[in-house]
Design a protein around this motif. Sequence first.
Motif, short mmCIF file in Angstrom:
data_model
loop_
_atom_site.label_atom_id
_atom_site.label_comp_id
_atom_site.label_asym_id
_atom_site.label_seq_id
_atom_site.Cartn_x
_atom_site.Cartn_y
_atom_site.Cartn_z
N GLU A 58 9.20 38.64 23.03
CA GLU A 58 8.80 40.12 23.00
C GLU A 58 8.01 40.34 24.05
O GLU A 58 6.91 39.62 24.32
CB GLU A 58 7.93 40.32 21.78
N GLY A 59 8.06 41.23 25.01
CA GLY A 59 7.27 41.60 26.14
C GLY A 59 7.58 40.84 27.30
O GLY A 59 6.94 40.85 28.25
N ALA A 60 8.57 39.95 27.10
CA ALA A 60 8.96 38.85 28.44
C ALA A 60 9.86 39.88 29.47
O ALA A 60 10.15 40.87 29.42
CB ALA A 60 10.01 37.90 27.95
N PRO A 61 9.22 39.55 30.91
CA PRO A 61 9.96 40.13 31.88
C PRO A 61 11.12 39.87 32.06
O PRO A 61 11.79 38.92 31.86
CB PRO A 61 8.90 39.72 33.04
N ILE A 62 11.95 40.87 32.48
CA ILE A 62 13.32 40.72 33.02
C ILE A 62 13.34 40.18 34.47
O ILE A 62 12.09 40.09 35.14
CB ILE A 62 13.99 41.99 33.02
N GLY A 63 14.52 39.64 34.77
CA GLY A 63 14.37 39.08 36.22
C GLY A 63 15.70 38.31 36.63
O GLY A 63 16.56 38.30 35.65
N PRO A 64 15.88 37.51 37.54
CA PRO A 64 16.99 36.96 37.97
C PRO A 64 17.26 35.78 37.24
O PRO A 64 18.47 35.01 37.44
CB PRO A 64 16.87 36.72 39.51
N ARG A 65 16.13 35.08 36.68
CA ARG A 65 16.16 33.99 35.76
C ARG A 65 15.49 33.95 34.72
O ARG A 65 14.60 33.21 34.25
CB ARG A 65 15.79 32.83 36.74
N ALA A 66 15.71 34.81 34.02
CA ALA A 66 15.21 35.40 32.59
C ALA A 66 15.76 35.23 31.38
O ALA A 66 16.06 36.10 30.56
CB ALA A 66 14.62 36.93 32.61
N GLY A 67 16.58 34.34 31.16
CA GLY A 67 17.28 33.88 30.00
C GLY A 67 18.59 34.81 30.20
O GLY A 67 19.05 35.26 31.29
N SER A 68 19.35 35.11 29.24
CA SER A 68 20.68 35.53 28.92
C SER A 68 20.47 37.13 29.11
O SER A 68 20.81 37.95 29.95
CB SER A 68 21.46 35.07 27.80
N CYS A 69 19.43 37.61 28.10
CA CYS A 69 19.37 39.27 27.80
C CYS A 69 18.74 39.70 29.08
O CYS A 69 18.70 40.80 29.83
CB CYS A 69 18.59 39.50 26.54
N GLY A 70 17.37 38.97 29.44
CA GLY A 70 16.57 39.47 30.48
C GLY A 70 17.48 39.47 32.10
O GLY A 70 17.06 40.51 32.63
N THR A 71 18.10 38.37 31.98
CA THR A 71 18.77 38.49 33.23
C THR A 71 20.08 39.45 33.40
O THR A 71 20.21 40.25 34.52
CB THR A 71 19.64 37.18 33.43
N ALA A 72 20.65 39.65 32.28
CA ALA A 72 21.71 41.01 32.11
C ALA A 72 20.94 42.35 32.39
O ALA A 72 21.64 42.97 33.06
CB ALA A 72 22.38 40.79 30.73
N MET A 73 19.75 42.52 31.96
CA MET A 73 19.17 43.81 32.11
C MET A 73 18.91 43.95 33.67
O MET A 73 18.88 44.83 34.21
CB MET A 73 18.03 43.72 31.45
N TYR A 74 18.40 42.87 33.96
CA TYR A 74 17.83 42.70 35.49
C TYR A 74 19.03 43.05 36.59
O TYR A 74 18.97 43.73 37.46
CB TYR A 74 17.32 41.59 36.02
N LEU A 75 20.02 42.29 36.37
CA LEU A 75 21.30 42.36 37.27
C LEU A 75 22.31 43.54 36.92
O LEU A 75 22.99 44.07 37.65
CB LEU A 75 22.22 41.15 37.11
N GLY A 76 22.23 44.02 35.69
CA GLY A 76 22.98 45.13 35.25
C GLY A 76 24.54 44.62 35.03
O GLY A 76 25.53 45.44 35.31
N GLU A 77 24.93 43.32 34.60
CA GLU A 77 25.80 42.72 34.47
C GLU A 77 26.13 41.79 33.27
O GLU A 77 24.89 41.24 33.02
CB GLU A 77 26.50 42.21 35.79
N ARG A 78 27.19 41.35 32.77
CA ARG A 78 27.46 40.46 31.68
C ARG A 78 26.80 39.04 32.22
O ARG A 78 27.13 38.83 33.37
CB ARG A 78 28.75 40.55 31.45
N VAL A 79 26.05 38.51 31.37
CA VAL A 79 25.62 36.97 31.63
C VAL A 79 26.35 36.22 30.51
O VAL A 79 25.78 36.50 29.44
CB VAL A 79 24.28 37.04 31.85
N ILE A 80 26.85 35.03 30.87
CA ILE A 80 27.26 34.17 30.18
C ILE A 80 26.56 32.74 30.15
O ILE A 80 26.60 31.97 31.26
CB ILE A 80 28.72 33.80 30.36
#
Length: 237
Positions: A58-80
């Motif tokens: 909760e409250g974790a930042p999004i980014g290019p290496r922010a796990g699956s959901c955080g990275t998907a939000m940051y990149l705007g694309e599906r992350v597997i």
Amino acid sequence: EMIATGCALPAVLDRLVRLVENHCDGMLCTVMLLDENGKTVRNGAAPSLPLGYIHAIEGAPIGPRAGSCGTAMYLGERVIVTDILTDPLCVDYRELAQRFGLRACWSTPIFSPQRTVLGAFGMYYHEPRVPQRDELRLIETAADIARIAIEQRRAYQALRHSEARVQAILRAIPDWMFLLTVDGVFLDYHVKDVSKLHAPPSGFLNKNVRELLPPAVAETLAQAYARRGASDQDVRV
């Protein structure tokens, strides 16, 4: 049905997540929302995931290496992420995921109609796993339903704020105001002291000016409404 009847967003997302989980054995789903600051995540629904894990992200930042959901939000694309313990996107989350036995996560961003990221729909598993085609279709469908629910809630909140502003403006206006159709039918009114009206609201609402006013006055107003309805110019009577 829950969206259409205005159920609370957490209840709608919780129900959506449970429905998706019922389609696949061992799947744990979540809807993560992008906070209003556009930089951090917050939980939307995750009824089957461990509470300790949800509280930790909760409250974790999004980014290019922010796990699956955080990275998907940051990149705007599906992350597997087929294996959280080996994927470089999850370096900062490996210990946490291992503590709760989470090994795979697939996430797809939730977009508004304007392609603004609203959040992400995620699917977790307790073992490394590659998604099947039907599972990818399922996560895309779930993300789209989540989008509808989130957008409906935001539209409702915007409407409430707009109505509150209008009411605040009206309270500051001392004049009497009446809302009529172009045909001269009373729809609404604004008067600080209703007792000063020449007739109670029930006596004029949904009635035409021709039913209530002297013919000469009613005709003058009716013509003014017709002129206003036919153009964007102000009309004074």
